[in-house]
Design a protein around this motif. Structure first.
Motif, mmCIF file in Angstrom:
data_model
loop_
_atom_site.group_PDB
_atom_site.id
_atom_site.type_symbol
_atom_site.label_atom_id
_atom_site.label_comp_id
_atom_site.label_asym_id
_atom_site.label_seq_id
_atom_site.Cartn_x
_atom_site.Cartn_y
_atom_site.Cartn_z
ATOM 1 N N UNK A 143 11.784 -14.429 -1.806
ATOM 2 C CA UNK A 143 11.721 -13.904 -3.181
ATOM 3 C C UNK A 143 11.044 -12.544 -3.207
ATOM 4 N N UNK A 144 9.996 -12.404 -2.447
ATOM 5 C CA UNK A 144 9.266 -11.127 -2.410
ATOM 6 C C UNK A 144 10.157 -10.022 -1.866
ATOM 7 N N UNK A 145 10.933 -10.315 -0.810
ATOM 8 C CA UNK A 145 11.856 -9.321 -0.253
ATOM 9 C C UNK A 145 12.905 -8.927 -1.281
ATOM 10 N N UNK A 146 13.404 -9.912 -2.013
ATOM 11 C CA UNK A 146 14.424 -9.666 -3.036
ATOM 12 C C UNK A 146 13.876 -8.760 -4.128
ATOM 13 N N UNK A 182 2.938 -9.564 6.161
ATOM 14 C CA UNK A 182 3.659 -8.724 7.122
ATOM 15 C C UNK A 182 5.075 -8.446 6.640
ATOM 16 N N UNK A 183 5.745 -9.460 6.106
ATOM 17 C CA UNK A 183 7.107 -9.275 5.584
ATOM 18 C C UNK A 183 7.092 -8.313 4.409
ATOM 19 N N UNK A 184 6.094 -8.445 3.542
ATOM 20 C CA UNK A 184 5.969 -7.540 2.397
ATOM 21 C C UNK A 184 5.794 -6.103 2.880
ATOM 22 N N UNK A 185 4.919 -5.903 3.851
ATOM 23 C CA UNK A 185 4.661 -4.555 4.352
ATOM 24 C C UNK A 185 5.892 -3.947 5.013
ATOM 25 N N UNK A 186 6.642 -4.767 5.752
ATOM 26 C CA UNK A 186 7.882 -4.260 6.379
ATOM 27 C C UNK A 186 8.903 -3.869 5.319
ATOM 28 N N UNK A 228 10.259 -0.185 4.635
ATOM 29 C CA UNK A 228 11.696 0.070 4.755
ATOM 30 C C UNK A 228 12.279 0.798 3.562
ATOM 31 N N UNK A 229 11.689 0.593 2.406
ATOM 32 C CA UNK A 229 12.151 1.264 1.190
ATOM 33 C C UNK A 229 11.288 2.468 0.839
#
Length: 96
Positions: free
Chosen positions: A90-93, A46-50, A54-55
């Protein structure tokens, strides 16, 4: 209407497959004392998809997530209590 249901069904199937693939990584990472619960994997996806949304980006597959898991699981600096959150961060970064 049917197309919308078909797309949702296909999307759910892909998400389930991605979850299963990441959970299978536990077989490798448990030798380091690190595992991800299904809730952790769901939260990571879910965090990856958001972040991707967003980008305005799309990621095909979960190979990058699998590589992060392999890379960080062998680190002596990561504890089970912070493992899932570290991977999400790390994935968000990397995405951003």
């Amino acid at each position: 209407m049917q197309l919308s249901r078909l797309f949702h069904s296909l999307s759910a199937s892909v998400q389930e497959q991605e979850m299963n693939e990441l959970l299978e990584m536990n077989e490798t990472t448990k030798t380091y004392g690190l595992t991800l619960a299904p809730e952790d994997v769901k939260s990571m996806l879910e965090a990856r998809n958001r972040a991707l949304s967003g980008y305005g980006r799309v990621e095909l597959g979960i190979e990058a997530a699998k590589e992060l898991i392999e890379l960080f699981s062998s680190s002596s600096l990561i504890r089970q209590e912070e493992y899932a959150e570290t991977l999400k961060s790390c994935k968000k970064f990397i995405i951003g």
